[in-house]
Design a protein around this motif. Structure first.
Motif, PDB file in Angstrom:
ATOM      1  N   GLN A 193       0.839  -1.196   0.000  1.00  0.00           N
ATOM      2  CA  GLN A 193       0.000   0.000   0.000  1.00  0.00           C
ATOM      3  C   GLN A 193       0.871   1.241   0.000  1.00  0.00           C
ATOM      4  OE1 GLN A 193      -2.347  -0.414   3.509  1.00  0.00           O
ATOM      5  NE2 GLN A 193      -3.448  -2.193   2.721  1.00  0.00           N
ATOM      6  N   GLU A 194       0.436   2.170  -0.791  1.00  0.00           N
ATOM      7  CA  GLU A 194       1.091   3.471  -0.881  1.00  0.00           C
ATOM      8  C   GLU A 194       0.849   4.216   0.445  1.00  0.00           C
ATOM      9  OE1 GLU A 194       3.098   6.105  -3.463  1.00  0.00           O
ATOM     10  OE2 GLU A 194       2.337   4.220  -4.251  1.00  0.00           O
ATOM     11  N   LYS A 195       1.934   4.570   1.157  1.00  0.00           N
ATOM     12  CA  LYS A 195       1.772   5.215   2.463  1.00  0.00           C
ATOM     13  C   LYS A 195       2.674   6.460   2.547  1.00  0.00           C
ATOM     14  CE  LYS A 195      -1.158   2.909   4.928  1.00  0.00           C
ATOM     15  NZ  LYS A 195      -0.992   1.644   5.643  1.00  0.00           N
ATOM     16  N   PRO A 196       2.181   7.538   3.155  1.00  0.00           N
ATOM     17  CA  PRO A 196       3.063   8.694   3.348  1.00  0.00           C
ATOM     18  C   PRO A 196       4.115   8.346   4.392  1.00  0.00           C
ATOM     19  CG  PRO A 196       0.950   9.054   4.434  1.00  0.00           C
ATOM     20  CD  PRO A 196       0.850   7.741   3.725  1.00  0.00           C
ATOM     21  N   GLY A 197       5.371   8.693   4.088  1.00  0.00           N
ATOM     22  CA  GLY A 197       6.441   8.409   5.039  1.00  0.00           C
ATOM     23  C   GLY A 197       7.504   9.473   4.887  1.00  0.00           C
ATOM     24  N   HIS A 198       8.707   9.167   5.308  1.00  0.00           N
ATOM     25  CA  HIS A 198       9.776  10.155   5.227  1.00  0.00           C
ATOM     26  C   HIS A 198      11.013   9.526   4.632  1.00  0.00           C
ATOM     27  CE1 HIS A 198       7.351  12.801   7.670  1.00  0.00           C
ATOM     28  NE2 HIS A 198       7.182  11.804   8.547  1.00  0.00           N
ATOM     29  N   LEU A 199      11.802  10.401   3.999  1.00  0.00           N
ATOM     30  CA  LEU A 199      13.102   9.978   3.509  1.00  0.00           C
ATOM     31  C   LEU A 199      14.129  10.705   4.371  1.00  0.00           C
ATOM     32  CD1 LEU A 199      14.260   8.176   1.305  1.00  0.00           C
ATOM     33  CD2 LEU A 199      14.387  10.172  -0.174  1.00  0.00           C
ATOM     34  N   TYR A 200      14.871   9.916   5.144  1.00  0.00           N
ATOM     35  CA  TYR A 200      15.849  10.499   6.080  1.00  0.00           C
ATOM     36  C   TYR A 200      17.218  10.510   5.417  1.00  0.00           C
ATOM     37  CZ  TYR A 200      12.124   9.313   9.383  1.00  0.00           C
ATOM     38  OH  TYR A 200      10.919   9.185  10.021  1.00  0.00           O
ATOM     39  N   HIS A 201      17.843  11.696   5.387  1.00  0.00           N
ATOM     40  CA  HIS A 201      19.195  11.812   4.818  1.00  0.00           C
ATOM     41  C   HIS A 201      20.191  11.826   5.968  1.00  0.00           C
ATOM     42  CE1 HIS A 201      17.945  12.935   0.623  1.00  0.00           C
ATOM     43  NE2 HIS A 201      16.816  13.055   1.293  1.00  0.00           N
ATOM     44  N   ILE A 202      21.058  10.814   5.989  1.00  0.00           N
ATOM     45  CA  ILE A 202      21.947  10.621   7.133  1.00  0.00           C
ATOM     46  C   ILE A 202      23.411  10.694   6.692  1.00  0.00           C
ATOM     47  CG2 ILE A 202      22.556   9.053   9.025  1.00  0.00           C
ATOM     48  CD1 ILE A 202      19.739   7.755   8.522  1.00  0.00           C
ATOM     49  N   VAL A 215      23.588   9.221   2.979  1.00  0.00           N
ATOM     50  CA  VAL A 215      22.716   8.175   2.459  1.00  0.00           C
ATOM     51  C   VAL A 215      21.268   8.534   2.801  1.00  0.00           C
ATOM     52  CG1 VAL A 215      24.474   6.404   2.737  1.00  0.00           C
ATOM     53  CG2 VAL A 215      22.755   6.709   4.500  1.00  0.00           C
ATOM     54  N   ALA A 216      20.362   8.060   1.955  1.00  0.00           N
ATOM     55  CA  ALA A 216      18.943   8.333   2.193  1.00  0.00           C
ATOM     56  C   ALA A 216      18.235   7.007   2.455  1.00  0.00           C
ATOM     57  CB  ALA A 216      18.321   9.015   0.974  1.00  0.00           C
ATOM     58  N   THR A 217      17.361   6.998   3.457  1.00  0.00           N
ATOM     59  CA  THR A 217      16.632   5.763   3.766  1.00  0.00           C
ATOM     60  C   THR A 217      15.242   6.086   4.302  1.00  0.00           C
ATOM     61  OG1 THR A 217      16.624   3.728   5.080  1.00  0.00           O
ATOM     62  CG2 THR A 217      17.589   5.669   6.109  1.00  0.00           C
ATOM     63  N   THR A 218      14.327   5.176   4.083  1.00  0.00           N
ATOM     64  CA  THR A 218      12.979   5.341   4.634  1.00  0.00           C
ATOM     65  C   THR A 218      12.851   4.600   5.963  1.00  0.00           C
ATOM     66  OG1 THR A 218      12.222   3.402   3.408  1.00  0.00           O
ATOM     67  CG2 THR A 218      11.902   5.549   2.374  1.00  0.00           C
ATOM     68  N   ARG A 219      13.811   3.709   6.234  1.00  0.00           N
ATOM     69  CA  ARG A 219      13.738   2.921   7.469  1.00  0.00           C
ATOM     70  C   ARG A 219      15.045   3.058   8.249  1.00  0.00           C
ATOM     71  NH1 ARG A 219      12.775  -2.911   6.441  1.00  0.00           N
ATOM     72  NH2 ARG A 219      14.203  -2.607   4.714  1.00  0.00           N
ATOM     73  N   PRO A 220      15.257   4.177   8.928  1.00  0.00           N
ATOM     74  CA  PRO A 220      16.545   4.419   9.582  1.00  0.00           C
ATOM     75  C   PRO A 220      16.911   3.365  10.627  1.00  0.00           C
ATOM     76  CG  PRO A 220      14.947   6.158  10.116  1.00  0.00           C
ATOM     77  CD  PRO A 220      14.326   5.303   9.087  1.00  0.00           C
ATOM     78  N   GLU A 221      15.903   2.699  11.231  1.00  0.00           N
ATOM     79  CA  GLU A 221      16.244   1.708  12.258  1.00  0.00           C
ATOM     80  C   GLU A 221      17.073   0.554  11.711  1.00  0.00           C
ATOM     81  OE1 GLU A 221      13.337   2.369  11.079  1.00  0.00           O
ATOM     82  OE2 GLU A 221      12.239   0.548  10.539  1.00  0.00           O
ATOM     83  N   THR A 222      16.966   0.326  10.376  1.00  0.00           N
ATOM     84  CA  THR A 222      17.720  -0.795   9.823  1.00  0.00           C
ATOM     85  C   THR A 222      19.214  -0.465   9.689  1.00  0.00           C
ATOM     86  OG1 THR A 222      17.381  -0.118   7.530  1.00  0.00           O
ATOM     87  CG2 THR A 222      15.734  -1.596   8.491  1.00  0.00           C
ATOM     88  N   MET A 223      19.577   0.815   9.858  1.00  0.00           N
ATOM     89  CA  MET A 223      20.992   1.177   9.703  1.00  0.00           C
ATOM     90  C   MET A 223      21.878   0.443  10.710  1.00  0.00           C
ATOM     91  SD  MET A 223      21.079   5.040  11.293  1.00  0.00           S
ATOM     92  CE  MET A 223      22.830   5.303  11.091  1.00  0.00           C
ATOM     93  N   LYS A 341       5.705   2.504  -1.028  1.00  0.00           N
ATOM     94  CA  LYS A 341       4.890   1.299  -0.852  1.00  0.00           C
ATOM     95  C   LYS A 341       5.362   0.558   0.391  1.00  0.00           C
ATOM     96  CE  LYS A 341       2.363   1.283  -4.684  1.00  0.00           C
ATOM     97  NZ  LYS A 341       2.299   0.379  -5.829  1.00  0.00           N
ATOM     98  N   VAL A 342       4.414   0.265   1.258  1.00  0.00           N
ATOM     99  CA  VAL A 342       4.734  -0.491   2.462  1.00  0.00           C
ATOM    100  C   VAL A 342       3.987  -1.822   2.418  1.00  0.00           C
ATOM    101  CG1 VAL A 342       4.684  -0.466   4.990  1.00  0.00           C
ATOM    102  CG2 VAL A 342       4.999   1.667   3.732  1.00  0.00           C
ATOM    103  N   GLY A 343       4.705  -2.905   2.684  1.00  0.00           N
ATOM    104  CA  GLY A 343       4.091  -4.226   2.644  1.00  0.00           C
ATOM    105  C   GLY A 343       3.333  -4.546   3.923  1.00  0.00           C
ATOM    106  N   HIS A 344       2.147  -5.128   3.762  1.00  0.00           N
ATOM    107  CA  HIS A 344       1.345  -5.516   4.922  1.00  0.00           C
ATOM    108  C   HIS A 344       0.960  -6.987   4.816  1.00  0.00           C
ATOM    109  CE1 HIS A 344       0.892  -1.172   4.710  1.00  0.00           C
ATOM    110  NE2 HIS A 344       0.540  -1.180   5.982  1.00  0.00           N
ATOM    111  N   CYS A 345       0.819  -7.614   5.956  1.00  0.00           N
ATOM    112  CA  CYS A 345       0.393  -9.007   6.015  1.00  0.00           C
ATOM    113  C   CYS A 345      -1.044  -9.116   5.487  1.00  0.00           C
ATOM    114  CB  CYS A 345       0.457  -9.512   7.448  1.00  0.00           C
ATOM    115  SG  CYS A 345      -0.291 -11.129   7.693  1.00  0.00           S
ATOM    116  N   TYR A 346      -1.295 -10.039   4.553  1.00  0.00           N
ATOM    117  CA  TYR A 346      -2.631 -10.129   3.952  1.00  0.00           C
ATOM    118  C   TYR A 346      -3.648 -10.710   4.920  1.00  0.00           C
ATOM    119  CZ  TYR A 346      -2.689 -15.190   2.707  1.00  0.00           C
ATOM    120  OH  TYR A 346      -2.720 -16.563   2.719  1.00  0.00           O
ATOM    121  N   ARG A 347      -3.185 -11.224   6.050  1.00  0.00           N
ATOM    122  CA  ARG A 347      -4.122 -11.772   7.022  1.00  0.00           C
ATOM    123  C   ARG A 347      -4.430 -10.799   8.154  1.00  0.00           C
ATOM    124  NH1 ARG A 347      -7.173 -14.671   4.381  1.00  0.00           N
ATOM    125  NH2 ARG A 347      -6.260 -16.544   3.483  1.00  0.00           N
TER     126      ARG A 347
END
Length: 883
Positions: A193-202, A215-223, A341-347
């Motif tokens: 699903q298309e979701k509003p989020g942020h692009l963090y430049h680190i 570097v730019a990332t939408t999921r900074p916790e994965t760094m 786009k963010v993935g969601h569990c279909y269940r």
RNA sequence: GGGCUGAUAGCUCAGUUGGGAGAGCAUCGGCCUUACAAGCCGAGGGUCACAGGUUCGAGCCCUGUUCAGCCCA
């Protein structure tokens, strides 16, 4: 004497016939019977399911096909069954446990599974019961469940064979992980699903102090799990940086800068953080560059030991904390708004996490090849055809299928790990010892298989495979698979692959893909939106037949259905129309001594001949439409025949005959009436099983049930174009008279005289012999026909091809109204004449168009010109009268 | 980014090898005409999204544009 209520009351009727059909085993398919077969397996509904509009639609269409084929005398199997629906069912039972303050872990695996079976016993049959209510003529004696012993055996057989062939393997890969369901999911089970989020430049500082890479990332916790930063070797901005080292912020780990052409220099800063354990693309880059993978989360998506100071935080809490810390250390360059786009569990719709994990996979490409070929060669036909493109697109880019699920409800993977030598033993039945070292220290895999692994075997596992049963020989391959496009990949494609692999043949000849049912505004129906139209409520309110006919009538190919309640209401009225036509028939059959079989008789009327010809045409139309899966065309043909031909014309035209003192003529028409009604009921039965059975049973017929009565067949000898042409002329006269009556505001109760002036002797003859029809239906005082008919000065008139229909109106005439009416008609005619003249005077048209087209237009032009002249004359008389 | 589907009457939609624009609902007028008022009879209403092209002829075939929806990456 049979009398019907004034209105059709569906409730007790439906209940009665459901019991009757069941008692007489009318839907039972006989595998020992010879002859043509038709077979079809239901898309097995989840045991957690309750009948929604999609089911109602899907099963109505299948039932139409099944009933149609059965009535044609074909040995018909419609295979029922339900799906164990691993994650969905486990979720339902877990929710129940939670309400009791327990978890599945509290119960333990064995007890939990017992509990699910218990639940299945109590509630799992709901959907089947609802399918029965819908009228579905499934062979319930063959009911199957994907977790049955037989089907489980099929699953193990397939798993072991594929493993032995090297087409199933276990390995460490990035999969989609649902932190709520605690299981891996296949790519298909993730909804983006298309979701509003942020692009963090680190800022990642270079170790040598020479600035930093952004570097730019939408999921900074994965760094926290980064093991490199990648740049494109062609990117001039980063020339010479390849091979250098940067310092990972917060954790201060040293990361190499690697060069990889995957990096899109156009996106962001052209520098990409590489997190092999938490991103599928990064995983691939990591493999290419032999980077280590650092998994920084646990199965519940909380940060683990690798996350250092962030350990224990949920992934989204960690994101916040990390952003704050980066800000504080002046390493956060900017935050941009960014939809992605963010993935969601279909269940359960939880955001899924790309996650490095050890899972089982099916190597799919070798199986996909023949499956593509089966469709490309036309052995399997997908209807509508445009879905074939989608099928090919997916099959040609298919990736390996992750089949292991970390849940308990499902087919446990038949693989055992040896405690001694650590090797796998994969077997159909629980092995006594390790096949590698003979040790008995075996522990079975705790994972279960993806639910779709067992559904993929459905067309043959339900027929007894791997046993070579009579049913399997008789009914495989099946004829049609009828389903929605949403499970084209999940299910249809996989059935094709499995069928070809294990049966050596396609699982079905046709795949009919129907549309989605939406609400009146075109929105997908969903409980949260509150826009659900419940089929059970509709069935209760309008009758099941009305709902079924509505769905069939809207089943145009390739288009979603916007369903609104008033449409069902409209077809409820249609049921009532049929009911009342039958009521009329019964009222006029009280002294009838014959049967429904058509008798040849010299005493049949023009209307009798006409309706028989029209019926025959309708039979052809219905067959043709059903053969092409054009359910809406079939429904429309029946609707029009019953309402606009049988009711509007035939019943009206036959009234005088049915009241006649001439018993021979009366009998002949009674025979046609009852024959046509019975044939119509049979034609309509696949669409409206209940009302048709209810009426049919009251007719003088043979047989146990309309369900097994022979379906009407088209007979070219029954075409009677003469009767059709003649009656058309009679209808034209009546319509002309009615039009004048309506336009001139003459009350229906007022009987009017009618004159028909014509030089055409055939038309004159027909009008005279059919005068009684015209007198009754046009409500005439008298009728006079001929070439020498005198047209009174004060009259309204309508110009037909080769005749003028005149209503003398002395004392009733409103000249102003008549002038308006005639001028309107004249204008229309003139417009058409101009158009035709132009066309006919165009030399290239006359040169190049086929002669029959030109001839047709010439004829029309002549007709219209005559009409124009007569209208003009008529208009002149009106003008004189007005002057 | 790639692909698919759709745009026709006020609304929902049919329209299968190119040759007379249709249905249901809604609207307006008239009717309890002895099967049916959940009914009957009559009427009005459309530049077939837009722009080109092919053709004697295009709602239909081709190209492009706009808008809407869906699938995949």
């Amino acid at each position: 004497m049979i009398q019907l209520d004034k209105q059709y009351q569906p409730h007790d009727v439906e209940k009665r016939w459901i019991e009757y059909w069941d008692k007489h085993r009318l839907a039972h398919a006989d595998e020992t019977r010879d002859g043509e077969t038709f077979s079809m397996a239901i898309p097995p509904p989840n045991i957690t399911g309750s009948l929604h509009m999609g089911h109602a639609f899907n099963n109505t269409l299948q039932d139409i096909m099944a009933r149609w084929q059965r009535m044609r005398g074909v040995n018909t199997l419609w295979q029922p069954g339900t799906d164990h629906a691993g994650i969905a069912t486990q979720n339902v039972v877990e929710r129940q446990l939670k309400a009791e303050g327990k978890s599945r872990q509290d119960l333990g695996r064995e007890k939990f599974i017992e509990r699910v079976w218990q639940w299945k016993k109590e509630s799992g049959g709901n959907i089947n019961h609802q399918l029965v209510q819908l009228g579905s003529s499934l062979d319930w004696e063959r009911d199957r469940f994907t977790m049955d012993e037989g089907l489980s055996r099929a699953v193990r057989e397939v798993f072991v064979s594929l493993y032995e062939e090297g087409l199933i393997y276990k390995g460490d890969y990035i999969i989609n992980w649902c932190p709520r369901c605690h299981t891996a999911l296949s790519d298909l089970e993730v909804e983006h699903q298309e979701k509003p989020g942020h692009l963090y430049h680190i800022k990642y500082p270079l170790k040598d102090g020479d600035g930093a890479l952004i570097v730019a990332t939408t999921r900074p916790e994965t760094m926290l799990g980064d093991t490199a930063v990648a740049i494109n070797p062609e990117d001039p901005r980063h020339k010479g940086k390849g091979g250098k080292t940067v310092i990972l912020p917060l954790l201060k780990r040293e990361l190499p800068i690697i060069e990889d052409s995957y990096v899109d220099a156009e996106f962001g800063t052209g520098a990409l953080k590489v997190t092999p354990a938490h991103d599928p693309n990064d995983f691939e880059i990591g493999k290419r560059h032999q980077l280590p993978s650092i998994n920084v989360m646990g199965p519940d998506a909380r940060m683990n030991d690798e996350a250092g100071p962030y350990k224990g935080l949920d992934r989204f809490e960690a994101r916040k904390a990390i952003v704050e810390d980066l800000k504080a250390q002046d390493l956060l360059v900017k935050i941009e708004d960014h939809t992605h786009k963010v993935g969601h569990c279909y269940r359960c719709h939880t955001v899924v996490e790309p996650y490095l994990s050890k899972q089982w996979f099916v190597k799919t490409q070798p199986l996909a090849k023949p499956a593509i070929e089966a469709v490309r060669s036309g052995k399997i036909k997908i209807v509508p055809k445009f879905w074939e493109n989608t099928y090919f697109e997916w099959m040609e880019n298919i990736r390996d299928w992750c089949i292991s699920r970390q849940i308990w409800w499902g087919h446990q993977i038949p693989a055992w790990t040896c405690g001694t030598c650590n090797e796998f033993t994969v077997a159909r039945e629980t092995p006594p010892a390790c096949q590698h070292c003979g040790s008995t220290e075996l522990v079975q895999e705790s994972d279960v298989l993806d639910t779709w692994f067992s559904s993929a075997l459905w067309p043959f596992s339900t027929l007894g495979w791997p046993e070579q049963t009579e049913s399997l020989k008789k009914f495989y391959p099946t004829s049609v698979l009828c389903t929605g496009f949403d499970i084209l990949f999940f299910w249809v494609a996989r059935m094709i692959m499995r069928g070809l692999k294990f049966m050596g043949d396609i699982p079905f000849h046709h795949v009919y893909i129907h549309a989605l049912i939406r609400d009146a505004e075109g929105q997908k129906m969903s409980k949260t939106k509150g826009n659900v139209i419940d089929p059970l409520v509709m069935m209760d309110q309008y009758g099941t037949d009305a709902l079924r006919f509505t769905l069939a009538a809207f089943a145009a190919q390739g288009r979603d259905i916007k369903l609104a309640e008033d449409r069902i209401d409209g077809y409820r009225n249609f049921c009532n129309k049929l009911w009342n036509a039958s009521r009329f028939a019964f009222m006029n059959l009280e002294d009838y001594t014959g049967t429904c079989a058509l008798e040849t008789s010299k005493h049949q009327s023009l209307a009798d001949h006409w309706i028989l010809s029209r019926l025959n045409r309708t039979v052809a139309d219905v067959h043709q439409a059903l053969e092409a899966f054009r359910f809406n065309d079939a429904a429309t043909a029946l609707y029009k025949f019953i309402w606009n031909e049988f009711c509007d014309w035939y019943i009206e035209l036959s009234k005088s005959r049915l009241n006649s003192q001439n018993s021979v003529e009366k009998y002949a028409t009674q025979n046609v009436l009852v024959h046509v009604l019975e044939a119509t009921l049979k034609l309509l039965h696949p669409f409206m099983p209940f009302i048709t059975e209810e009426i049919w049973q009251k007719l003088p017929k043979d047989g146990t049930s309309i369900m097994t009565a022979p379906y009407p067949e088209f007979d070219p000898h029954k075409e009677d174009s003469e009767a059709e042409t003649h009656l058309q002329w009679v209808m034209d006269i009546i319509n002309a008279a009615r039009n004048i009556r309506g336009e001139m505001n003459l009350k229906p109760s007022l009987k009017i005289p009618l004159r028909i002036k014509t030089d055409d002797s055939e038309k004159e003859l027909i009008a005279n012999t059919s005068a009684h029809y015209v007198i009754e239906l046009a409500r005439l005082e008298d009728l006079e026909v001929g070439p020498s008919v005198v047209k009174p000065k004060v009259s309204a008139s309508s110009i037909l091809s080769g005749a003028e229909v005149i209503v003398p109106l002395a004392g009733l005439m409103d000249f102003g109204e008549e002038k308006k009416r005639v001028e309107k008609e004249l204008k229309k005619v003139e417009k058409e004449i101009i158009f035709l003249s132009k066309k006919l005077s165009n030399p290239s048209f006359v040169d190049k168009a086929p002669p029959e087209v030109i001839e047709k237009d010439r004829h029309k032009h002549k007709d219209l010109s005559e009409k124009q002249t007569k209208l003009q004359v008529h208009l002149n008389t009106i003008d004189q009268a007005l002057a």
